[in-house]
Design a protein around this motif. Structure first.
Motif, short mmCIF file in Angstrom:
data_model
loop_
_atom_site.label_atom_id
_atom_site.label_comp_id
_atom_site.label_asym_id
_atom_site.label_seq_id
_atom_site.Cartn_x
_atom_site.Cartn_y
_atom_site.Cartn_z
N ILE A 96 0.81 -1.22 0.00
CA ILE A 96 0.00 0.00 0.00
C ILE A 96 0.84 1.27 0.00
O ILE A 96 0.36 2.29 -0.44
CB ILE A 96 -1.04 0.08 1.15
CG1 ILE A 96 -0.41 -0.13 2.50
CG2 ILE A 96 -2.19 -0.86 0.94
CD1 ILE A 96 -1.38 0.19 3.62
N PRO A 142 2.36 2.75 -3.95
CA PRO A 142 1.54 3.61 -4.81
C PRO A 142 1.29 4.98 -4.20
O PRO A 142 1.02 5.94 -4.93
CB PRO A 142 0.22 2.85 -4.96
CG PRO A 142 0.37 1.60 -4.23
CD PRO A 142 1.68 1.54 -3.55
N VAL A 143 1.39 5.09 -2.86
CA VAL A 143 1.19 6.39 -2.24
C VAL A 143 2.43 7.26 -2.45
O VAL A 143 2.34 8.44 -2.75
CB VAL A 143 0.90 6.22 -0.73
CG1 VAL A 143 0.85 7.57 -0.05
CG2 VAL A 143 -0.42 5.50 -0.54
N LEU A 144 3.60 6.63 -2.33
CA LEU A 144 4.84 7.38 -2.49
C LEU A 144 5.10 7.73 -3.94
O LEU A 144 5.63 8.79 -4.24
CB LEU A 144 6.02 6.57 -1.92
CG LEU A 144 5.98 6.33 -0.42
CD1 LEU A 144 7.20 5.55 0.01
CD2 LEU A 144 5.91 7.65 0.33
N PRO A 179 2.84 7.68 -7.01
CA PRO A 179 1.58 7.40 -7.71
C PRO A 179 1.73 7.41 -9.22
O PRO A 179 0.91 6.84 -9.93
CB PRO A 179 0.65 8.51 -7.22
CG PRO A 179 1.50 9.54 -6.62
CD PRO A 179 2.81 8.94 -6.29
#
Lengths: 376, 343
Positions: A228, A231-233, A235
């Motif tokens: 998870i 993709p946050v770091l 995108p």
């Protein structure tokens, strides 16, 4: 003949009253278990499910028309695996015979469903044998082993990627996760192990913190976090789930490798280092030529055991939606048509896991014996 | 787990928002990408599972993914199925790894309030059901006073049954629990239990795969509701509205008799209603950012809601779940499948 049987059983089974009671209880129980197990395997079980779903079990939802890529992978791995074993021990006649028997059995089973696959299995087995022969005969070839593995893994990635990394699944995925983790976590682990013994406080603290953190959290958490957080770091890049899973495994297991390697580093006598230093060797050379070879020799058996751990932990990737070998079995069972074939599928999974696991432990034991030769 | 969720939500809220201040709608992303990333399960019979013969995913949820791909992109094959699990499905949407999830997810208040996702219209009504052997001739739950009910250990069904007994004032009814559905089903078959209780869809799968499915009857009663709906990331009304009306479009298509077979015929119809619904003359799509013929494309790909239901849960499948008389029937037949007015 009868007399000797009676004598044998008297000595071994009914020597003391307690023995007799135990024998009377255990022997019929075992016989009953064997009989009911056997009658189910040969009469009750509907083994048709295995050939029907073998493709899903082995490669997941990898497209059927691209399946030659998976076969190519098998050939590459066969050669590399054989070559690796060849470094460790010679192929005795008994071993070769056993090997041929196992391959023949698998090929026979495969003929039953599809003749070409049997041919390819035999080809992979032959390649493994060739690799084995080559490296056990010509020792010069052994130094190409590490580059060969690296190249082989790159080739496998290149071969399997075109239809989409997201489609990897089944036993193939489990094996790939194991291979990539094993290959990548070794250099990382060695660096971390040296880092933990470093003179520089910052490096030492960082490595210690990393190792201890990873060793105190469960693998499933690391895998999920990597899944998870990436993709946050970042995108803008969509890193496939499979690669994120492999990253999680590598991050986690390199901490364990580091601890194994560190135990090996500590096993190298201080005198060795001091002697090397007094010869004027640089710190790098001391570590590279004196410390590391001796310590790796000590820790190779636990490292191979670690590979087995990785393989057995691979089913955890189900948490991020990947279909490994175990999950592929569950996926087959989810089809309402097959939901009553639980035992057949799980026994197949069990046997396959058992075969691969015992192959790895067998190789580890041989390796241990091989390495012990130098120490004698 | 809840602490983890909270932390994760915090991370997304801070990092996610700060990085895409003027984030585009997922609808635009999907159109630009040309492929829909749809999250489904692959181990749920009837909803998302693998057909081992074809190697393709099948199920009600899978068909909804295809319908969305057909409606948005005009091609039902432009969909990439991403497997999500019960644990990962919300995070997968929150981190934009999938555009929409159809994974037999029960709609509950906390899921819309605490996790920032928005749900689509309910596309299947599951619930705790009761199955008995047909030979005992029971037609409804009320006839089962004093019976032995069986369910799985540690499931919610146990409490649901207990409260049902209390409500009905039954004192002699018993609940036995078994380790898994397989043992539970065997206990029903052997007569150890009079009735077996778990999710209706699971009951249907087990009965349908027994050697003789007509030996078992699933009673019409539903003890505990479990409505399934797809969901998307919160606060993206453009994408959510498009998907809501695609779902409603499938409902309306069934109500108006638009089937895969009759589609071409109805497109030639003079009726302005069909002309607009199917996008032949005018249409509803443009304002949603969809093609005007989106309902036509969706129906052409997977059929209307009734056809999707029949294909995956109908009498010809191994997990037949009676539709008539349940909320899954159209509202015109007393069910709860209802589309707002298309006008």
């Amino acid at each position: 003949m009868i007399a000797s049987t009676i004598r044998w059983s008297h000595r071994n089974l009914f020597a003391k009253p307690l023995d007799a009671v135990l024998s009377l209880v255990v022997i019929p129980l075992c016989a009953w278990a064997l009989y009911s197990g056997g009658s189910w395997v040969f009469q009750g079980a509907q083994w048709g499910i295995i050939p029907e779903s073998i493709r899903v079990l082995l490669v997941g939802i990898y497209p059927a028309d691209q399946i030659w890529r998976a076969w190519g992978t098998l050939l590459i791995f066969g050669l590399l695996f054989g070559a690796t074993l060849g470094c460790v021990f010679f192929l005795h006649r008994v071993l070769a015979l056993g090997y041929c028997l196992v391959v023949a059995a698998i090929a026979l089973v495969a003929v039953y469903s599809e003749p070409t696959s049997a041919l390819l299995i035999v080809a992979a087995a032959a390649l493994a044998l060739a690799g084995w022969f080559a490296t056990s005969r010509w020792e010069n070839l052994r130094r190409f082993l590490v580059p060969a593995w690296t190249l082989g893994l790159i080739a496998v990635f290149a071969l399997l990627s075109p239809p989409g990394i997201g489609l990897w699944g089944g036993l193939m995925l489990s094996v790939l996760i194991t291979m990539v983790t094993a290959v990548l976590s070794l250099p990382l682990g060695i660096l971390l192990a040296f880092g933990r013994r470093s003179q520089l406080a910052s490096v030492r603290m960082f490595c210690t913190a990393y190792i201890e953190t990873m060793r105190s959290v469960p693998l499933i958490l690391v895998v999920y976090c990597v899944w998870i957080v990436l993709p946050v770091l970042a995108p803008q890049y969509s890193v496939p789930d499979v690669l994120r899973g492999m990253a999680g495994f590598t991050i986690f297991f390199s901490a364990y490798v580091a601890e194994y390697v560190r135990s090996g580093l500590q096993a190298v006598p201080k005198g060795q280092v001091e002697a090397a230093r007094s010869l004027g060797m640089s710190e790098l050379d001391v570590n590279r030529y004196i410390v590391l070879p001796q310590s790796l020799r000590v820790v190779v058996p636990p490292l191979v055991g670690n590979v087995l751990d990785v393989f057995n932990a691979a089913p955890l990737v189900f948490i991020i939606g990947l279909t490994d070998f175990l999950r592929a079995g569950q996926m087959v069972l989810a089809n309402p048509q097959y939901s009553d074939r639980t035992y057949e599928i799980y026994i197949f999974l069990f046997v396959t896991y058992f075969l691969i696991g015992s192959l790895i432990t067998f190789a580890a034991r041989k390796l241990e014996l091989h390495l012990a030769k130098g120490a004698r | 787990m809840s602490l983890g969720k909270l932390l994760a939500a915090g991370v997304f809220a801070t990092i996610g928002l700060s990085m895409n201040p003027a984030s585009a709608s997922v609808l635009d992303t999907v159109k630009e990408r040309g492929v829909l990333h749809c999250g489904t399960d692959n181990t749920a019979p009837g909803f998302g599972y693998l057909n081992t013969k074809t190697g393709q995913l099948e199920g009600l949820d899978v068909d909804f993914c295809k319908a969305v791909a057909a409606a948005v992109l005009g091609d039902a094959t432009k969909v990439k199925f991403v497997t999500v699990t019960d644990k990962s499905r919300f995070d997968a949407v929150l981190t934009n790894q999938v555009d929409v999830v159809f994974a037999h997810t029960t709609l509950k208040p906390a899921r819309e309030s605490a996790i920032s996702v928005d749900f689509l219209p309910i596309n299947f009504y599951d619930g705790t059901g009761i199955m008995v052997k047909s030979e005992i001739g029971v037609k409804s739950l009320d006839e089962l006073d004093g019976a032995t009910f069986c369910t799985t250990q540690g499931s919610v069904t146990e409490t649901v049954l207990a409260s049902a007994f209390k409500a009905k004032g039954w004192t002699t009814s018993k609940v036995l629990t078994y380790e898994n559905l397989e043992k539970l089903f065997a206990a029903l078959g052997s007569g150890r239990c009079d009735a077996m209780s778990t999710d209706k869809s699971a009951l249907a799968a087990w009965a349908g795969n027994s050697p003789n499915p007509s030996d078992y009857v699933i009673l019409p009663d539903t003890l505990d509701k479990s409505p399934f709906a797809g969901f998307v990331v919160a606060n993206d009304s453009k994408w959510r509205n498009a998907l809501r009306w695609i779902t409603y479009g499938l409902f309306q298509a069934e109500e108006s008799g638009v089937t895969m077979a009759k589609l071409d015929e109805l497109m030639k119809s003079d009726d302005p209603f069909f002309q607009k619904l199917l996008g032949v003359n005018g249409g509803f799509g443009k304002d949603f950012g969809l093609p005007d013929d989106f309902i036509q494309q969706a129906v052409r790909a997977v059929g209307n809601y009734g056809e999707i239901y029949e294909r995956n849960l109908g009498p010809d499948t191994t997990m037949y779940l009676e539709r008539k008389g349940t909320p899954n029937a159209l509202w015109t037949e007393g069910g709860a499948i209802y589309s707002p007015l298309w006008n």
